[in-house]
Write a protein that holds these residues in place. Structure first.
Motif, PDB file in Angstrom:
ATOM      1  N   GLY A   1       0.839  -1.181   0.000  1.00 24.83           N
ATOM      2  CA  GLY A   1       0.000   0.000   0.000  1.00 24.83           C
ATOM      3  C   GLY A   1       0.880   1.239   0.000  1.00 24.83           C
ATOM      4  O   GLY A   1       1.969   1.218   0.562  1.00 24.83           O
ATOM      5  N   PRO A   2       0.446   2.303  -0.645  1.00 19.67           N
ATOM      6  CA  PRO A   2      -0.843   2.486  -1.323  1.00 19.67           C
ATOM      7  C   PRO A   2      -0.865   2.038  -2.780  1.00 19.67           C
ATOM      8  O   PRO A   2      -1.834   2.283  -3.492  1.00 19.67           O
ATOM      9  CB  PRO A   2      -1.044   4.002  -1.234  1.00 19.67           C
ATOM     10  CG  PRO A   2       0.350   4.548  -1.334  1.00 19.67           C
ATOM     11  CD  PRO A   2       1.227   3.554  -0.595  1.00 19.67           C
ATOM     12  N   TYR A   3       0.206   1.400  -3.247  1.00 17.16           N
ATOM     13  CA  TYR A   3       0.214   0.864  -4.601  1.00 17.16           C
ATOM     14  C   TYR A   3       1.047  -0.420  -4.574  1.00 17.16           C
ATOM     15  O   TYR A   3       1.865  -0.626  -3.675  1.00 17.16           O
ATOM     16  CB  TYR A   3       0.797   1.867  -5.608  1.00 17.16           C
ATOM     17  CG  TYR A   3       2.269   2.148  -5.411  1.00 17.16           C
ATOM     18  CD1 TYR A   3       3.241   1.425  -6.106  1.00 17.16           C
ATOM     19  CD2 TYR A   3       2.694   3.139  -4.530  1.00 17.16           C
ATOM     20  CE1 TYR A   3       4.596   1.676  -5.926  1.00 17.16           C
ATOM     21  CE2 TYR A   3       4.055   3.394  -4.344  1.00 17.16           C
ATOM     22  CZ  TYR A   3       4.987   2.665  -5.051  1.00 17.16           C
ATOM     23  OH  TYR A   3       6.325   2.916  -4.857  1.00 17.16           O
ATOM     24  N   PRO A   4       0.863  -1.305  -5.552  1.00 17.61           N
ATOM     25  CA  PRO A   4       1.621  -2.552  -5.538  1.00 17.61           C
ATOM     26  C   PRO A   4       3.004  -2.378  -6.142  1.00 17.61           C
ATOM     27  O   PRO A   4       3.170  -1.695  -7.155  1.00 17.61           O
ATOM     28  CB  PRO A   4       0.762  -3.489  -6.394  1.00 17.61           C
ATOM     29  CG  PRO A   4       0.089  -2.575  -7.368  1.00 17.61           C
ATOM     30  CD  PRO A   4      -0.160  -1.292  -6.623  1.00 17.61           C
ATOM     31  N   GLY A   5       4.001  -3.002  -5.519  1.00 18.26           N
ATOM     32  CA  GLY A   5       5.318  -3.055  -6.117  1.00 18.26           C
ATOM     33  C   GLY A   5       5.369  -4.122  -7.191  1.00 18.26           C
ATOM     34  O   GLY A   5       4.363  -4.781  -7.494  1.00 18.26           O
ATOM     35  N   LYS A   6       6.529  -4.320  -7.789  1.00 16.97           N
ATOM     36  CA  LYS A   6       6.699  -5.310  -8.844  1.00 16.97           C
ATOM     37  C   LYS A   6       6.280  -6.689  -8.335  1.00 16.97           C
ATOM     38  O   LYS A   6       6.748  -7.143  -7.293  1.00 16.97           O
ATOM     39  CB  LYS A   6       8.160  -5.345  -9.296  1.00 16.97           C
ATOM     40  CG  LYS A   6       8.457  -6.321 -10.430  1.00 16.97           C
ATOM     41  CD  LYS A   6       9.913  -6.241 -10.824  1.00 16.97           C
ATOM     42  CE  LYS A   6      10.238  -7.201 -11.960  1.00 16.97           C
ATOM     43  NZ  LYS A   6      10.061  -8.621 -11.550  1.00 16.97           N
ATOM     44  N   ASP A   7       5.376  -7.320  -9.066  1.00 21.55           N
ATOM     45  CA  ASP A   7       4.846  -8.643  -8.732  1.00 21.55           C
ATOM     46  C   ASP A   7       4.052  -8.658  -7.427  1.00 21.55           C
ATOM     47  O   ASP A   7       3.771  -9.729  -6.875  1.00 21.55           O
ATOM     48  CB  ASP A   7       5.974  -9.684  -8.639  1.00 21.55           C
ATOM     49  CG  ASP A   7       6.729  -9.847  -9.955  1.00 21.55           C
ATOM     50  OD1 ASP A   7       6.078  -9.773 -11.010  1.00 21.55           O
ATOM     51  OD2 ASP A   7       7.962 -10.042  -9.920  1.00 21.55           O
ATOM     52  N   GLY A   8       3.680  -7.481  -6.914  1.00 25.59           N
ATOM     53  CA  GLY A   8       2.949  -7.407  -5.652  1.00 25.59           C
ATOM     54  C   GLY A   8       1.462  -7.168  -5.853  1.00 25.59           C
ATOM     55  O   GLY A   8       0.956  -7.121  -6.973  1.00 25.59           O
ATOM     56  N   ALA A   9       0.782  -7.018  -4.755  1.00 28.07           N
ATOM     57  CA  ALA A   9      -0.641  -6.694  -4.760  1.00 28.07           C
ATOM     58  C   ALA A   9      -0.945  -5.866  -3.519  1.00 28.07           C
ATOM     59  O   ALA A   9      -0.214  -5.924  -2.521  1.00 28.07           O
ATOM     60  CB  ALA A   9      -1.501  -7.957  -4.777  1.00 28.07           C
ATOM     61  N   CYS A  10      -2.003  -5.100  -3.603  1.00 31.14           N
ATOM     62  CA  CYS A  10      -2.414  -4.278  -2.461  1.00 31.14           C
ATOM     63  C   CYS A  10      -3.222  -5.116  -1.474  1.00 31.14           C
ATOM     64  O   CYS A  10      -3.336  -6.333  -1.602  1.00 31.14           O
ATOM     65  CB  CYS A  10      -3.194  -3.073  -2.947  1.00 31.14           C
ATOM     66  SG  CYS A  10      -2.150  -1.825  -3.746  1.00 31.14           S
ATOM     67  N   SER A  11      -3.797  -4.457  -0.492  1.00 31.10           N
ATOM     68  CA  SER A  11      -4.356  -5.136   0.678  1.00 31.10           C
ATOM     69  C   SER A  11      -5.443  -6.145   0.334  1.00 31.10           C
ATOM     70  O   SER A  11      -6.437  -5.830  -0.323  1.00 31.10           O
ATOM     71  CB  SER A  11      -4.929  -4.099   1.645  1.00 31.10           C
ATOM     72  OG  SER A  11      -3.892  -3.314   2.186  1.00 31.10           O
ATOM     73  N   GLY A  12      -5.235  -7.373   0.817  1.00 31.19           N
ATOM     74  CA  GLY A  12      -6.229  -8.421   0.688  1.00 31.19           C
ATOM     75  C   GLY A  12      -5.818  -9.610   1.534  1.00 31.19           C
ATOM     76  O   GLY A  12      -4.664 -10.053   1.474  1.00 31.19           O
ATOM     77  N   TYR A  13      -6.748 -10.122   2.334  1.00 37.26           N
ATOM     78  CA  TYR A  13      -6.434 -11.180   3.300  1.00 37.26           C
ATOM     79  C   TYR A  13      -7.561 -12.201   3.300  1.00 37.26           C
ATOM     80  O   TYR A  13      -8.739 -11.844   3.403  1.00 37.26           O
ATOM     81  CB  TYR A  13      -6.233 -10.573   4.687  1.00 37.26           C
ATOM     82  CG  TYR A  13      -5.300  -9.391   4.649  1.00 37.26           C
ATOM     83  CD1 TYR A  13      -3.927  -9.583   4.631  1.00 37.26           C
ATOM     84  CD2 TYR A  13      -5.799  -8.099   4.563  1.00 37.26           C
ATOM     85  CE1 TYR A  13      -3.059  -8.499   4.544  1.00 37.26           C
ATOM     86  CE2 TYR A  13      -4.940  -7.008   4.475  1.00 37.26           C
ATOM     87  CZ  TYR A  13      -3.573  -7.215   4.468  1.00 37.26           C
ATOM     88  OH  TYR A  13      -2.719  -6.133   4.371  1.00 37.26           O
ATOM     89  N   LEU A  14      -7.185 -13.458   3.191  1.00 36.66           N
ATOM     90  CA  LEU A  14      -8.157 -14.546   3.147  1.00 36.66           C
ATOM     91  C   LEU A  14      -8.179 -15.243   4.502  1.00 36.66           C
ATOM     92  O   LEU A  14      -7.185 -15.834   4.918  1.00 36.66           O
ATOM     93  CB  LEU A  14      -7.781 -15.540   2.046  1.00 36.66           C
ATOM     94  CG  LEU A  14      -8.652 -16.792   1.911  1.00 36.66           C
ATOM     95  CD1 LEU A  14     -10.090 -16.425   1.588  1.00 36.66           C
ATOM     96  CD2 LEU A  14      -8.073 -17.716   0.841  1.00 36.66           C
TER      97      LEU A  14
END
Length: 240
Positions: free
Chosen positions: A10-23
């Motif tokens: 956060g607040p943006y995804p880095g390379k090969d990343g993703a923003c907030s999400g949790y299962l």
């Protein structure tokens, strides 16, 4: 309960990343907590969209909800095809109104507004909320299965409600976006560790990581307070 990190940036995804999400998985039921950029694709590594019955959105910043705008189209199409039978239950704040309006799309979501008085029971999970401090209305969320407690801070700055809310929880997932003397509407990694320690939490996971900081930087700052701190890593699984 079992927690899988789908996105930790956060607040943006880095390379090969993703923003907030949790299962969060409990018995045969799963709950998606936040749905930022990249999370929808990653969720489908584990479950089909037909299995997505419950989503909790801590707040409406785009790095926590942007994939909801894609999900609404996916569910709409699959409902028209008869593949998905019922709308997804969404638990979320009531503002900003524009985002709430965007989620109110062709009946694909059943929108349930939460506040600090909300108490939910989904399967055997008791779920509660507490207002945090952020530029938009934001809630921390806590889950109890009768044996263990998991809490997530959402995005937050310093406030006097967080420690009582997370007191003695087994796993505390906390926004620790900042380092050192950086300023912003988030906690520093050190402050996240201090809050976890003051609340007697058994395990701390720091998340909402700035992509240009390294996990070692976060660990080195937080471990001055708690030696066994965990820095969130995408696809890691934690038993609660």
């Amino acid at each position: 309960m079992k927690l899988t990190i789908l996105g930790s940036h956060g607040p943006y995804p880095g390379k090969d990343g993703a923003c907030s999400g949790y299962l969060l998985e409990n018995n045969r039921m799963n709950i998606l907590i936040d749905c930022g950029n990249g999370v929808l694709s990653r969720y489908q590594r584990y479950y089909d969209l037909r299995d997505l019955k419950y989503i909790i959105l801590t707040h409406f910043h785009s790095d926590h909800v942007s994939d909801m705008m894609v999900l609404r189209y996916a569910v709409d199409i699959r409902m028209r095809k008869g593949d998905i039978k019922e709308p997804i239950n969404i638990y979320c704040p009531n503002e900003p109104l524009k985002v709430l309006d965007d989620l109110n799309f062709n009946g694909v979501f059943k929108l349930n507004i939460v506040d600090e008085k909300t108490k939910l029971k989904i399967d055997n999970l008791l779920i509660s909320f507490e207002k945090m401090e952020h530029p938009v209305l934001t809630y921390a969320v806590k889950f109890n299965d009768g044996k263990k407690t998991f809490a997530f801070s959402g995005d937050t700055m310093e406030n006097d409600r967080i420690i009582p809310f997370i007191k003695s929880c087994d796993v505390f997932l906390c926004d620790g976006n900042l380092l050192g003397d950086e300023k912003g509407p988030h906690l520093t990694a050190r402050r996240a560790a201090e809050i976890s320690k003051a609340a007697d939490c058994k395990k701390l996971i720091i998340t909402h990581l700035w992509p240009q900081h390294t996990t070692d930087e976060y660990f080195n700052e937080a471990s001055k307070v708690i030696q066994d701190v965990i820095i969130a890593k995408d696809f890691e699984v934690y038993d609660i």
